[in-house]
Write a protein that holds these residues in place. Structure first.
Motif, PDB file in Angstrom:
ATOM      1  N   LEU A  65      -3.468 -26.335  27.900  1.00 55.80           N
ATOM      2  CA  LEU A  65      -2.696 -27.575  27.812  1.00 55.80           C
ATOM      3  C   LEU A  65      -1.721 -27.565  26.637  1.00 55.80           C
ATOM      4  CD1 LEU A  65      -5.423 -30.234  28.654  1.00 55.80           C
ATOM      5  CD2 LEU A  65      -3.494 -29.543  30.080  1.00 55.80           C
ATOM      6  N   GLY A  66      -2.181 -27.069  25.484  1.00 57.85           N
ATOM      7  CA  GLY A  66      -1.299 -26.982  24.319  1.00 57.85           C
ATOM      8  C   GLY A  66      -0.128 -26.043  24.547  1.00 57.85           C
ATOM      9  N   ASN A  67      -0.402 -24.883  25.142  1.00 60.00           N
ATOM     10  CA  ASN A  67       0.666 -23.919  25.402  1.00 60.00           C
ATOM     11  C   ASN A  67       1.640 -24.435  26.452  1.00 60.00           C
ATOM     12  OD1 ASN A  67      -0.406 -22.222  23.521  1.00 60.00           O
ATOM     13  ND2 ASN A  67      -1.391 -20.877  24.995  1.00 60.00           N
ATOM     14  N   VAL A  68       1.128 -25.083  27.491  1.00 61.65           N
ATOM     15  CA  VAL A  68       2.011 -25.654  28.501  1.00 61.65           C
ATOM     16  C   VAL A  68       2.899 -26.727  27.881  1.00 61.65           C
ATOM     17  CG1 VAL A  68       2.010 -27.129  30.569  1.00 61.65           C
ATOM     18  CG2 VAL A  68       0.598 -25.072  30.499  1.00 61.65           C
ATOM     19  N   LEU A  69       2.342 -27.520  26.974  1.00 58.30           N
ATOM     20  CA  LEU A  69       3.124 -28.560  26.310  1.00 58.30           C
ATOM     21  C   LEU A  69       4.252 -27.955  25.474  1.00 58.30           C
ATOM     22  CD1 LEU A  69       3.271 -31.639  25.831  1.00 58.30           C
ATOM     23  CD2 LEU A  69       1.893 -31.251  23.792  1.00 58.30           C
ATOM     24  N   ILE A  70       3.952 -26.918  24.702  1.00 59.08           N
ATOM     25  CA  ILE A  70       4.982 -26.266  23.880  1.00 59.08           C
ATOM     26  C   ILE A  70       6.047 -25.629  24.764  1.00 59.08           C
ATOM     27  CG2 ILE A  70       5.405 -24.314  22.329  1.00 59.08           C
ATOM     28  CD1 ILE A  70       2.735 -24.982  20.997  1.00 59.08           C
ATOM     29  N   ILE A  71       5.636 -24.934  25.816  1.00 51.51           N
ATOM     30  CA  ILE A  71       6.600 -24.286  26.707  1.00 51.51           C
ATOM     31  C   ILE A  71       7.433 -25.324  27.440  1.00 51.51           C
ATOM     32  CG2 ILE A  71       6.781 -22.888  28.802  1.00 51.51           C
ATOM     33  CD1 ILE A  71       4.355 -21.293  27.691  1.00 51.51           C
ATOM     34  N   TRP A  72       6.822 -26.434  27.829  1.00 49.85           N
ATOM     35  CA  TRP A  72       7.562 -27.472  28.546  1.00 49.85           C
ATOM     36  C   TRP A  72       8.609 -28.121  27.637  1.00 49.85           C
ATOM     37  CZ3 TRP A  72       7.217 -33.072  28.501  1.00 49.85           C
ATOM     38  CH2 TRP A  72       7.918 -33.662  29.557  1.00 49.85           C
ATOM     39  N   ILE A  73       8.223 -28.435  26.404  1.00 45.73           N
ATOM     40  CA  ILE A  73       9.155 -29.113  25.498  1.00 45.73           C
ATOM     41  C   ILE A  73      10.271 -28.179  25.038  1.00 45.73           C
ATOM     42  CG2 ILE A  73       9.387 -30.159  23.212  1.00 45.73           C
ATOM     43  CD1 ILE A  73       6.591 -31.342  23.637  1.00 45.73           C
ATOM     44  N   TYR A  74       9.910 -26.991  24.572  1.00 46.90           N
ATOM     45  CA  TYR A  74      10.911 -26.103  23.969  1.00 46.90           C
ATOM     46  C   TYR A  74      11.563 -25.153  24.956  1.00 46.90           C
ATOM     47  CZ  TYR A  74       9.776 -27.784  19.370  1.00 46.90           C
ATOM     48  OH  TYR A  74       9.623 -28.587  18.272  1.00 46.90           O
ATOM     49  N   GLY A  75      10.916 -24.885  26.075  1.00 51.30           N
ATOM     50  CA  GLY A  75      11.488 -23.965  27.048  1.00 51.30           C
ATOM     51  C   GLY A  75      12.160 -24.668  28.211  1.00 51.30           C
ATOM     52  N   ILE A  76      11.380 -25.431  28.953  1.00 49.46           N
ATOM     53  CA  ILE A  76      11.894 -26.066  30.161  1.00 49.46           C
ATOM     54  C   ILE A  76      12.848 -27.205  29.832  1.00 49.46           C
ATOM     55  CG2 ILE A  76      11.215 -27.368  32.219  1.00 49.46           C
ATOM     56  CD1 ILE A  76       8.630 -25.664  32.216  1.00 49.46           C
ATOM     57  N   LYS A  77      12.502 -28.048  28.871  1.00 52.72           N
ATOM     58  CA  LYS A  77      13.377 -29.157  28.477  1.00 52.72           C
ATOM     59  C   LYS A  77      14.527 -28.703  27.568  1.00 52.72           C
ATOM     60  CE  LYS A  77      11.590 -32.945  30.175  1.00 52.72           C
ATOM     61  NZ  LYS A  77      12.361 -33.855  30.987  1.00 52.72           N
ATOM     62  N   LYS A  78      14.554 -27.440  27.212  1.00 54.67           N
ATOM     63  CA  LYS A  78      15.632 -26.821  26.425  1.00 54.67           C
ATOM     64  C   LYS A  78      15.768 -27.387  25.014  1.00 54.67           C
ATOM     65  CE  LYS A  78      17.726 -24.683  30.101  1.00 54.67           C
ATOM     66  NZ  LYS A  78      16.730 -23.857  30.659  1.00 54.67           N
ATOM     67  N   ARG A  79      14.681 -27.892  24.458  1.00 55.96           N
ATOM     68  CA  ARG A  79      14.743 -28.375  23.075  1.00 55.96           C
ATOM     69  C   ARG A  79      14.958 -27.202  22.115  1.00 55.96           C
ATOM     70  NH1 ARG A  79      13.989 -32.810  19.977  1.00 55.96           N
ATOM     71  NH2 ARG A  79      13.176 -32.430  17.887  1.00 55.96           N
ATOM     72  N   GLY A  80      14.456 -26.034  22.468  1.00 55.17           N
ATOM     73  CA  GLY A  80      14.636 -24.862  21.620  1.00 55.17           C
ATOM     74  C   GLY A  80      16.103 -24.518  21.415  1.00 55.17           C
ATOM     75  N   LYS A  81      16.874 -24.553  22.488  1.00 54.48           N
ATOM     76  CA  LYS A  81      18.308 -24.263  22.374  1.00 54.48           C
ATOM     77  C   LYS A  81      19.030 -25.349  21.591  1.00 54.48           C
ATOM     78  CE  LYS A  81      18.529 -21.275  26.304  1.00 54.48           C
ATOM     79  NZ  LYS A  81      19.120 -20.885  27.554  1.00 54.48           N
TER      80      LYS A  81
END
Length: 137
Positions: A65-81
């Motif tokens: 759940l924690g990893n999915v949350l990080i990947i969803w926020i920073y990867g899929i939602k593009k917060r990382g970019k």
């Protein structure tokens, strides 16, 4: 603070190591670091308050759940970019302070689980009498 970590690890992977996919490597590093913290906190709280060691399956679900949350926020939602291109967060505007924070958190992520193993091993004998007095079990 997670934005600062993302930015620092991204700069590390894009400037120092020069990998092909710095965003993917940064996401992997964040997931790996928070994995240790999640396991340590859950084990400490469950041992201290409930005298219960969490089974591996429950740890795996929490990690997932924690990893999915990080990947969803920073990867899929593009917060990382967004963090890398526009925000460029630093602690108090200092690149050096941000880099030291990122390095220390990375090192502490490996030390904390080792400390937590020793603490929770000894904690049961000290917490159990207090637990019995409070809850009568």
């Amino acid at each position: 603070m997670i934005d600062v970590l993302y930015y620092m690890y991204y700069l590390f992977y894009s400037k120092k190591i020069t990998v092909n996919f710095p965003h993917l490597n940064t996401l992997g590093t964040l997931c790996y670091i928070f994995m240790f913290w999640e396991v340590s906190i859950v084990e400490f709280v469950s041992t201290f308050f409930f005298l219960y060691h969490v089974p591996v399956g429950i740890h795996n679900m929490i990690l997932l759940l924690g990893n999915v949350l990080i990947i969803w926020i920073y990867g899929i939602k593009k917060r990382g970019k967004y963090v890398v291109k526009k925000k460029k967060p630093l602690i108090r505007g200092s690149f050096r302070l941000s880099a030291i924070f990122a390095i220390l958190l990375f090192i502490m992520s490996f030390v904390i689980p080792i400390i937590m193993i020793e603490v929770t091993k000894d904690m049961k004998e000290y917490v159990e009498p207090m637990y019995r007095v409070l809850f009568g079990k």
